[in-house]
Scaffold this active site. Sequence first.
Site, PDB file in Angstrom:
ATOM      1  N   ALA A  66       0.847  -1.047   0.045  1.00 17.48           N
ATOM      2  CA  ALA A  66       0.067   0.415   0.057  1.00 17.48           C
ATOM      3  C   ALA A  66       0.512   1.379   0.092  1.00 17.48           C
ATOM      4  O   ALA A  66       2.196   1.028   0.565  1.00 17.48           O
ATOM      5  CB  ALA A  66      -0.620  -0.246   1.090  1.00 17.48           C
ATOM      6  N   GLY A 111       0.585  -5.141   0.851  1.00 20.85           N
ATOM      7  CA  GLY A 111      -0.401  -5.003   0.660  1.00 20.85           C
ATOM      8  C   GLY A 111       0.009  -5.460  -1.250  1.00 20.85           C
ATOM      9  O   GLY A 111      -1.252  -6.214  -1.665  1.00 20.85           O
ATOM     10  N   GLU A 114      -0.129  -9.329  -0.633  1.00 19.77           N
ATOM     11  CA  GLU A 114      -2.412  -9.578   0.160  1.00 19.77           C
ATOM     12  C   GLU A 114      -2.536  -9.377  -1.844  1.00 19.77           C
ATOM     13  O   GLU A 114      -3.882 -10.749  -1.627  1.00 19.77           O
ATOM     14  CB  GLU A 114      -2.652  -8.143   0.597  1.00 19.77           C
ATOM     15  CG  GLU A 114      -2.131  -8.790   2.523  1.00 19.77           C
ATOM     16  CD  GLU A 114      -2.850  -7.683   3.075  1.00 19.77           C
ATOM     17  OE1 GLU A 114      -1.556  -6.158   2.600  1.00 19.77           O
ATOM     18  OE2 GLU A 114      -3.264  -8.019   3.850  1.00 19.77           O
ATOM     19  N   GLU A 134       4.447  -5.053   7.014  1.00 17.66           N
ATOM     20  CA  GLU A 134       3.357  -3.941   7.699  1.00 17.66           C
ATOM     21  C   GLU A 134       4.009  -4.051   9.208  1.00 17.66           C
ATOM     22  O   GLU A 134       4.106  -2.758   9.823  1.00 17.66           O
ATOM     23  CB  GLU A 134       2.308  -4.756   8.043  1.00 17.66           C
ATOM     24  CG  GLU A 134       1.433  -3.987   6.242  1.00 17.66           C
ATOM     25  CD  GLU A 134       1.046  -5.697   5.538  1.00 17.66           C
ATOM     26  OE1 GLU A 134       2.286  -6.064   6.152  1.00 17.66           O
ATOM     27  OE2 GLU A 134       0.813  -5.929   4.736  1.00 17.66           O
TER      28      GLU A 134
HETATM   29  N1  CAA Z   1       4.250   3.323  -1.176  1.00 15.85           N
HETATM   30  C1  CAA Z   1       5.231   3.994  -1.172  1.00 15.85           C
HETATM   31  N2  CAA Z   1       6.250   4.508  -2.288  1.00 15.85           N
HETATM   32  C2  CAA Z   1       6.888   3.510  -2.078  1.00 15.85           C
HETATM   33  C3  CAA Z   1       6.762   1.976  -2.178  1.00 15.85           C
HETATM   34  C4  CAA Z   1       5.431   2.338  -1.307  1.00 15.85           C
HETATM   35  N3  CAA Z   1       4.890   1.235  -0.671  1.00 15.85           N
HETATM   36  N4  CAA Z   1       7.825   1.199  -2.295  1.00 15.85           N
HETATM   37  C5  CAA Z   1       8.462   1.892  -2.734  1.00 15.85           C
HETATM   38  N5  CAA Z   1       8.641   2.967  -2.771  1.00 15.85           N
HETATM   39  C6  CAA Z   1       8.805   4.711  -4.143  1.00 15.85           C
HETATM   40  C7  CAA Z   1       9.899   4.412  -2.750  1.00 15.85           C
HETATM   41  O1  CAA Z   1       9.704   5.699  -2.085  1.00 15.85           O
HETATM   42  C8  CAA Z   1      10.958   5.346  -4.303  1.00 15.85           C
HETATM   43  O2  CAA Z   1      10.455   6.900  -4.319  1.00 15.85           O
HETATM   44  P1  CAA Z   1      11.017   7.964  -5.046  1.00 15.85           P
HETATM   45  O3  CAA Z   1      12.337   7.268  -6.052  1.00 15.85           O
HETATM   46  O4  CAA Z   1      10.154   9.268  -4.525  1.00 15.85           O
HETATM   47  O5  CAA Z   1      12.103   8.137  -3.249  1.00 15.85           O
HETATM   48  C9  CAA Z   1      10.102   4.312  -5.255  1.00 15.85           C
HETATM   49  O6  CAA Z   1       9.654   3.562  -5.087  1.00 15.85           O
HETATM   50  C10 CAA Z   1      11.855   3.111  -5.596  1.00 15.85           C
HETATM   51  O7  CAA Z   1      12.128   2.740  -4.653  1.00 15.85           O
HETATM   52  P2  CAA Z   1      13.353   2.557  -2.902  1.00 15.85           P
HETATM   53  O8  CAA Z   1      14.111   3.459  -3.772  1.00 15.85           O
HETATM   54  O9  CAA Z   1      12.660   2.061  -1.842  1.00 15.85           O
HETATM   55  O10 CAA Z   1      14.017   1.124  -3.924  1.00 15.85           O
HETATM   56  P3  CAA Z   1      14.812   0.107  -3.562  1.00 15.85           P
HETATM   57  O11 CAA Z   1      15.436  -0.962  -4.632  1.00 15.85           O
HETATM   58  O12 CAA Z   1      15.797   0.823  -2.662  1.00 15.85           O
HETATM   59  O13 CAA Z   1      14.028  -0.894  -2.281  1.00 15.85           O
HETATM   60  C11 CAA Z   1      12.004  -1.987  -1.450  1.00 15.85           C
HETATM   61  C12 CAA Z   1      12.968  -1.820  -2.808  1.00 15.85           C
HETATM   62  C13 CAA Z   1      12.936  -3.127  -0.717  1.00 15.85           C
HETATM   63  C14 CAA Z   1      11.109  -2.438  -2.136  1.00 15.85           C
HETATM   64  C15 CAA Z   1      11.621  -0.576  -0.799  1.00 15.85           C
HETATM   65  O14 CAA Z   1      10.514   0.609  -1.898  1.00 15.85           O
HETATM   66  C16 CAA Z   1      10.723  -0.409   0.442  1.00 15.85           C
HETATM   67  O15 CAA Z   1      11.050  -1.080   1.416  1.00 15.85           O
HETATM   68  N6  CAA Z   1       8.869  -0.355  -0.026  1.00 15.85           N
HETATM   69  C17 CAA Z   1       8.292  -0.595   1.295  1.00 15.85           C
HETATM   70  C18 CAA Z   1       8.063  -2.212   1.411  1.00 15.85           C
HETATM   71  C19 CAA Z   1       6.432  -2.244   2.465  1.00 15.85           C
HETATM   72  O16 CAA Z   1       7.189  -1.840   2.586  1.00 15.85           O
HETATM   73  N7  CAA Z   1       5.666  -2.214   2.015  1.00 15.85           N
HETATM   74  C20 CAA Z   1       4.236  -1.883   2.880  1.00 15.85           C
HETATM   75  C21 CAA Z   1       3.297  -0.599   3.156  1.00 15.85           C
HETATM   76  S1  CAA Z   1       2.523  -1.143   4.016  1.00 15.85           S
HETATM   77  C22 CAA Z   1       1.062  -2.236   3.776  1.00 15.85           C
HETATM   78  O17 CAA Z   1       1.124  -2.987   2.880  1.00 15.85           O
HETATM   79  C23 CAA Z   1      -0.289  -1.981   4.139  1.00 15.85           C
HETATM   80  C24 CAA Z   1      -1.737  -2.933   4.117  1.00 15.85           C
HETATM   81  O18 CAA Z   1      -0.923  -4.362   4.689  1.00 15.85           O
HETATM   82  C25 CAA Z   1      -2.381  -2.243   3.846  1.00 15.85           C
END
Ligand code: CAA
Length: 260
Positions: A66, A111, A114, A134
């Site tokens: 998400a 998500g 999911e 999460e």
């Molecule tokens: N939401 C918003 N933006 C996201 C994102 C997310 N879930 N995941 C990645 N992005 C964005 C980053 O902010 C980045 O944007 P900028 O270039 O503007 O800074 C871009 O995508 C590229 O990401 P990274 O630079 O972080 O890429 P990386 O290769 O270094 O890392 C990754 C990849 C490990 C997937 C890392 O991006 C990450 O950890 N992302 C978040 C994953 C996460 O925590 N997901 C769970 C979200 S909570 C949820 O899903 C709740 C639910 O159940 C409803």
Amino acid sequence: MEYKNLIIEIKDGIAIVKVNRPKALNALNSETLDDIKNAAIELEANKDVWVVIITGEGEKAFIAGADILEMKDMTALQGMQFSQRGHEALSALENMSKPVIAAVNGFALGGGFEVAIACDIIYASDKAKVGFPETTLGIHPGFGGTQRAAKLVGLAKAKEMIFTGKMVSAQEAYEMGFINKVVPHEDLMKEVMALAEKIKSNGPFAVRLAKECINKSLSLDMDSALMVEAKDFGLCFATKDQKEGMTAFVEKRKPTFKGE
Ligand code: CAA
């Protein structure tokens, strides 16, 4: 229908739905959740579509969860509503009568994972990484993950994944029972298309009714579920495809199903 963050291609009965926000690793904001719900409704109604594939645009991610930027400053009420928006989208996908395959081409996190487990079958690239991070963000899965994961792999494995928030390889997730098949990255779409073609070659109503029976097993007691199975089995005999399938067997030829 116009979609803000999805690309949909339909060819020879197979719809490929690509989540298209590659700059945010295809993260699910509200617009994208609504797109997924509307696409599920539209593809369900499209008689030319027999199998649906969902994947992510770009080389890196299926869906990285998400949208954290959208969630960051939410109130409790907004959090609940966002979760419900996710539920509507993923339930629309899960409740499609047609088979839905997730082609996990990279990160499938939170998500995003999911979404994958709301699909019927998951094929993943050997480069993909999956998990429920999460709890590392101070929340828990909110798009059905606390429910679907346990049903898919059992309580203990679901709890381990969700409590730790760890990211695992596609191979590890396969060994836990989340994923049907791990394939070399470059072969993913070829393998998924072959699977879709194999499913498409069978009687479409039979496949859809089988899906209904299997999904009902999760929420019904045995007697009620067997009643659904008997009724759906009977319903197969109302189709031309059943006549064609059995006639072809007797005539020692391949059947041609028309979805009638
Ligand atoms: N939401 C918003 N933006 C996201 C994102 C997310 N879930 N995941 C990645 N992005 C964005 C980053 O902010 C980045 O944007 P900028 O270039 O503007 O800074 C871009 O995508 C590229 O990401 P990274 O630079 O972080 O890429 P990386 O290769 O270094 O890392 C990754 C990849 C490990 C997937 C890392 O991006 C990450 O950890 N992302 C978040 C994953 C996460 O925590 N997901 C769970 C979200 S909570 C949820 O899903 C709740 C639910 O159940 C409803």
